[in-house]
Motif scaffolding. Structure first.
Motif, PDB file in Angstrom:
ATOM      1  N   LYS A 161       0.864  -1.181   0.000  1.00  0.00           N
ATOM      2  CA  LYS A 161       0.000   0.000   0.000  1.00  0.00           C
ATOM      3  C   LYS A 161       0.898   1.227   0.000  1.00  0.00           C
ATOM      4  CE  LYS A 161      -3.366  -2.899   0.867  1.00  0.00           C
ATOM      5  NZ  LYS A 161      -3.041  -4.044   0.058  1.00  0.00           N
ATOM      6  N   VAL A 162       0.707   2.106  -0.977  1.00  0.00           N
ATOM      7  CA  VAL A 162       1.471   3.349  -1.084  1.00  0.00           C
ATOM      8  C   VAL A 162       0.437   4.459  -0.956  1.00  0.00           C
ATOM      9  CG1 VAL A 162       3.071   4.686  -2.488  1.00  0.00           C
ATOM     10  CG2 VAL A 162       3.117   2.192  -2.609  1.00  0.00           C
ATOM     11  N   LEU A 163       0.444   5.159   0.176  1.00  0.00           N
ATOM     12  CA  LEU A 163      -0.671   6.036   0.510  1.00  0.00           C
ATOM     13  C   LEU A 163      -0.235   7.448   0.868  1.00  0.00           C
ATOM     14  CD1 LEU A 163      -2.494   3.503   2.850  1.00  0.00           C
ATOM     15  CD2 LEU A 163      -2.981   3.937   0.438  1.00  0.00           C
ATOM     16  N   GLY A 164      -0.930   8.422   0.317  1.00  0.00           N
ATOM     17  CA  GLY A 164      -0.753   9.815   0.714  1.00  0.00           C
ATOM     18  C   GLY A 164       0.147  10.616  -0.195  1.00  0.00           C
ATOM     19  N   ASP A 165       0.460  11.799   0.271  1.00  0.00           N
ATOM     20  CA  ASP A 165       1.278  12.770  -0.454  1.00  0.00           C
ATOM     21  C   ASP A 165       2.747  12.409  -0.268  1.00  0.00           C
ATOM     22  OD1 ASP A 165       2.324  14.971  -1.710  1.00  0.00           O
ATOM     23  OD2 ASP A 165       1.757  16.393  -0.157  1.00  0.00           O
ATOM     24  N   ILE A 166       3.189  11.350  -0.975  1.00  0.00           N
ATOM     25  CA  ILE A 166       4.559  10.889  -0.803  1.00  0.00           C
ATOM     26  C   ILE A 166       5.255  10.756  -2.152  1.00  0.00           C
ATOM     27  CG2 ILE A 166       4.039   9.660   1.342  1.00  0.00           C
ATOM     28  CD1 ILE A 166       4.162   7.071  -0.305  1.00  0.00           C
ATOM     29  N   HIS A 167       6.556  10.627  -2.083  1.00  0.00           N
ATOM     30  CA  HIS A 167       7.413  10.512  -3.252  1.00  0.00           C
ATOM     31  C   HIS A 167       8.254   9.250  -3.088  1.00  0.00           C
ATOM     32  CE1 HIS A 167      10.904  11.541  -5.792  1.00  0.00           C
ATOM     33  NE2 HIS A 167       9.993  12.122  -6.521  1.00  0.00           N
ATOM     34  N   VAL A 168       8.230   8.369  -4.088  1.00  0.00           N
ATOM     35  CA  VAL A 168       9.030   7.145  -4.067  1.00  0.00           C
ATOM     36  C   VAL A 168      10.169   7.327  -5.064  1.00  0.00           C
ATOM     37  CG1 VAL A 168       9.055   4.655  -4.436  1.00  0.00           C
ATOM     38  CG2 VAL A 168       7.024   5.742  -3.446  1.00  0.00           C
ATOM     39  N   GLY A 169      11.400   7.306  -4.573  1.00  0.00           N
ATOM     40  CA  GLY A 169      12.575   7.569  -5.387  1.00  0.00           C
ATOM     41  C   GLY A 169      12.867   6.486  -6.408  1.00  0.00           C
ATOM     42  N   ALA A 170      13.560   6.857  -7.463  1.00  0.00           N
ATOM     43  CA  ALA A 170      13.894   5.954  -8.574  1.00  0.00           C
ATOM     44  C   ALA A 170      14.735   4.774  -8.101  1.00  0.00           C
ATOM     45  CB  ALA A 170      14.647   6.720  -9.655  1.00  0.00           C
ATOM     46  N   GLY A 171      14.441   3.616  -8.683  1.00  0.00           N
ATOM     47  CA  GLY A 171      15.230   2.427  -8.410  1.00  0.00           C
ATOM     48  C   GLY A 171      14.980   1.791  -7.061  1.00  0.00           C
ATOM     49  N   SER A 172      13.870   2.123  -6.416  1.00  0.00           N
ATOM     50  CA  SER A 172      13.562   1.558  -5.104  1.00  0.00           C
ATOM     51  C   SER A 172      12.688   0.314  -5.229  1.00  0.00           C
ATOM     52  CB  SER A 172      12.836   2.584  -4.236  1.00  0.00           C
ATOM     53  OG  SER A 172      13.700   3.633  -3.909  1.00  0.00           O
ATOM     54  N   VAL A 173      12.667  -0.476  -4.148  1.00  0.00           N
ATOM     55  CA  VAL A 173      11.836  -1.666  -4.078  1.00  0.00           C
ATOM     56  C   VAL A 173      10.974  -1.564  -2.828  1.00  0.00           C
ATOM     57  CG1 VAL A 173      11.813  -4.172  -3.835  1.00  0.00           C
ATOM     58  CG2 VAL A 173      13.549  -3.075  -5.266  1.00  0.00           C
ATOM     59  N   ILE A 174       9.658  -1.748  -3.013  1.00  0.00           N
ATOM     60  CA  ILE A 174       8.731  -1.755  -1.890  1.00  0.00           C
ATOM     61  C   ILE A 174       8.341  -3.210  -1.660  1.00  0.00           C
ATOM     62  CG2 ILE A 174       6.478  -0.995  -1.064  1.00  0.00           C
ATOM     63  CD1 ILE A 174       6.865   1.501  -2.869  1.00  0.00           C
ATOM     64  N   GLY A 175       8.634  -3.725  -0.481  1.00  0.00           N
ATOM     65  CA  GLY A 175       8.421  -5.134  -0.170  1.00  0.00           C
ATOM     66  C   GLY A 175       6.956  -5.521  -0.116  1.00  0.00           C
ATOM     67  N   ALA A 176       6.705  -6.829  -0.172  1.00  0.00           N
ATOM     68  CA  ALA A 176       5.355  -7.363  -0.134  1.00  0.00           C
ATOM     69  C   ALA A 176       4.635  -6.950   1.141  1.00  0.00           C
ATOM     70  CB  ALA A 176       5.398  -8.885  -0.239  1.00  0.00           C
ATOM     71  N   ASN A 177       3.407  -6.497   0.982  1.00  0.00           N
ATOM     72  CA  ASN A 177       2.527  -6.088   2.074  1.00  0.00           C
ATOM     73  C   ASN A 177       3.018  -4.886   2.880  1.00  0.00           C
ATOM     74  OD1 ASN A 177       0.496  -8.088   1.597  1.00  0.00           O
ATOM     75  ND2 ASN A 177       1.925  -9.577   2.442  1.00  0.00           N
ATOM     76  N   ALA A 178       4.016  -4.168   2.382  1.00  0.00           N
ATOM     77  CA  ALA A 178       4.486  -2.963   3.067  1.00  0.00           C
ATOM     78  C   ALA A 178       3.409  -1.885   3.011  1.00  0.00           C
ATOM     79  CB  ALA A 178       5.770  -2.450   2.413  1.00  0.00           C
ATOM     80  N   VAL A 179       3.383  -1.027   4.029  1.00  0.00           N
ATOM     81  CA  VAL A 179       2.475   0.112   4.050  1.00  0.00           C
ATOM     82  C   VAL A 179       3.347   1.367   4.062  1.00  0.00           C
ATOM     83  CG1 VAL A 179       0.654   1.316   5.295  1.00  0.00           C
ATOM     84  CG2 VAL A 179       0.701  -1.189   5.276  1.00  0.00           C
TER      85      VAL A 179
END
Length: 102
Positions: free
Chosen positions: A55-73
């Protein structure tokens, strides 16, 4: 451009105003959206991998080349070239090559 949705995007929910960069991979059952009483939605840069159930929620910025793990909030900004996991998501590895996670 060239963003891939696993299993044809099954269970994926994406806010109509979010921005997803090029060459990203989005797993199944992922939610990318806003948060209550906040106007802005996520911006996801190029070459980001979002694993199943995240879940990626809200006014946020995810930087290039990143990995968001399974079921992460993810409710805070994510720097470039890191792995985040957990609830709420925290950096667990830095200075990664996202291609190692494909």
């Amino acid at each position: 451009k060239n963003t891939i949705f696993a299993y044809g995007g099954i269970g994926v929910i994406i806010h109509k105003h979010c921005i997803i960069g090029d060459y990203c991979m989005v797993g199944s059952n992922v939610t990318i959206g806003g948060r209550s009483r906040r106007v802005n939605v996520p911006v996801i840069e190029d070459n980001v991998i979002i694993c199943t159930g995240a879940k990626v929620l809200g006014d946020i910025h995810v930087g290039a080349g990143s990995v968001i793990g399974a079921n992460a909030v993810v409710i805070h900004d994510v720097p470039a070239k890191v792995v985040v996991a957990g609830m709420p998501a925290k950096v667990i590895k830095t200075n990664i090559n996202y291609q190692d996670y494909l």
